[in-house]
Design a protein around this motif. Structure first.
Motif, mmCIF file in Angstrom:
data_model
loop_
_atom_site.group_PDB
_atom_site.id
_atom_site.type_symbol
_atom_site.label_atom_id
_atom_site.label_comp_id
_atom_site.label_asym_id
_atom_site.label_seq_id
_atom_site.Cartn_x
_atom_site.Cartn_y
_atom_site.Cartn_z
ATOM 1 N N LEU A 131 -59.113 -6.958 -24.839
ATOM 2 C CA LEU A 131 -59.937 -8.154 -24.723
ATOM 3 C C LEU A 131 -59.740 -9.175 -25.839
ATOM 4 O O LEU A 131 -59.881 -10.378 -25.608
ATOM 5 C CB LEU A 131 -61.419 -7.755 -24.656
ATOM 6 N N VAL A 132 -59.436 -8.745 -27.028
ATOM 7 C CA VAL A 132 -59.275 -9.666 -28.163
ATOM 8 C C VAL A 132 -57.793 -9.937 -28.342
ATOM 9 O O VAL A 132 -57.039 -9.044 -28.728
ATOM 10 C CB VAL A 132 -59.892 -9.074 -29.453
ATOM 11 N N LYS A 133 -57.393 -11.163 -28.066
ATOM 12 C CA LYS A 133 -55.973 -11.517 -28.076
ATOM 13 C C LYS A 133 -55.658 -12.549 -29.151
ATOM 14 O O LYS A 133 -56.493 -13.382 -29.488
ATOM 15 C CB LYS A 133 -55.558 -12.098 -26.716
ATOM 16 N N GLN A 134 -54.431 -12.495 -29.613
ATOM 17 C CA GLN A 134 -53.891 -13.478 -30.538
ATOM 18 C C GLN A 134 -53.876 -14.841 -29.853
ATOM 19 O O GLN A 134 -53.492 -14.946 -28.689
ATOM 20 C CB GLN A 134 -52.475 -13.063 -30.921
ATOM 21 N N ARG A 135 -54.292 -15.900 -30.571
ATOM 22 C CA ARG A 135 -54.234 -17.247 -29.995
ATOM 23 C C ARG A 135 -52.791 -17.734 -29.988
ATOM 24 O O ARG A 135 -52.125 -17.703 -31.022
ATOM 25 C CB ARG A 135 -55.111 -18.212 -30.792
ATOM 26 N N GLY A 141 -52.648 -12.923 -36.502
ATOM 27 C CA GLY A 141 -53.970 -12.481 -36.933
ATOM 28 C C GLY A 141 -55.075 -13.461 -36.604
ATOM 29 O O GLY A 141 -56.242 -13.197 -36.857
ATOM 30 N N ASP A 142 -54.735 -14.619 -36.015
ATOM 31 C CA ASP A 142 -55.740 -15.625 -35.648
ATOM 32 C C ASP A 142 -56.206 -15.348 -34.212
ATOM 33 O O ASP A 142 -55.487 -15.605 -33.260
ATOM 34 C CB ASP A 142 -55.150 -17.028 -35.745
ATOM 35 N N PHE A 143 -57.397 -14.791 -34.094
ATOM 36 C CA PHE A 143 -57.952 -14.453 -32.786
ATOM 37 C C PHE A 143 -58.994 -15.460 -32.324
ATOM 38 O O PHE A 143 -59.713 -15.218 -31.377
ATOM 39 C CB PHE A 143 -58.561 -13.047 -32.828
#
Length: 198
Positions: A131-135, A141-143
């Motif tokens: 669910l938490v993906k890299q932008r 490390g920027d989610f």
């Protein structure tokens, strides 16, 4: 071992300049995390010969892995230190009448926590991975969650210093938690070195 090699590749010396891409506007040997006295350090050529494409794409992947593992290691290091001095009150597993204070610190907890507890942890970690993906197009490390609610997208000196500190602390925490585990295996007790202070 692979984590150490991947971490090492993020600050490795190279005689060639990397080409820039949309992932990385500057050469990888000028990125944050490249600090004296070692500088850029990639003796095995992971960036040049890596499986993710160009050197910039390899760097982007390895740096993302380094940041993620650094954050996990920082949490694990703090967790080991806190658990040595404080335990939650209450039951960890009501069905087995297992309280938090019954769980030892360190690797010994692996034998005490019930299987269902480990399954719950695995599901939580898996959900986070899915669910938490890299932008896209942002630094590794920027989610998109900011840093404790503060967005840092301006490439200011404050942001670059904070990111550099995070990478360096993550590297140190990876070595620290591995050292804690090694010490526990050698001496048979978690944080054996701290016993001289009590």
């Amino acid at each position: 071992f692979a984590l150490t090699l991947a971490s090492a590749s993020a600050f490795a010396p190279s005689s060639t300049q990397s080409k820039s891409s949309s992932l990385n506007a500057k050469p990888v040997n000028k990125e944050i995390g490249v600090l004296p006295p070692i500088g850029f350090f990639d003796p095995l050529g992971f960036l040049k010969n890596g499986p993710y494409g160009s050197p910039e794409q390899n760097f982007y992947h390895y740096r993302g892995v380094e940041v993620k593992h650094g954050r996990i290691a920082m949490a694990a290091t703090v967790g080991m230190l806190v658990q040595e001095n404080y335990r939650f009150e209450g039951l960890l597993s009501p069905s087995e009448n297992l309280s938090f204070s019954d769980v030892p610190n360190g690797l010994a907890a692996l034998d005490v926590v019930p299987l269902l507890g480990w399954v719950q942890l695995a599901v939580l970690i898996g959900a986070h991975e899915v669910l938490v993906k890299q932008r896209p197009g942002k630094k590794p490390g920027d989610f998109g969650t900011g840093y404790l609610g503060v967005a840092m997208d301006d490439e200011s000196a404050k942001q670059l210093r904070a990111l550099n500190v995070e990478i360096q602390n993550g590297r140190l925490a990876m070595l620290g938690i591995l050292g804690m585990f090694a010490s526990e295996n050698i001496h048979g007790t978690a944080l054996w070195e701290t016993k001289i202070f009590s």
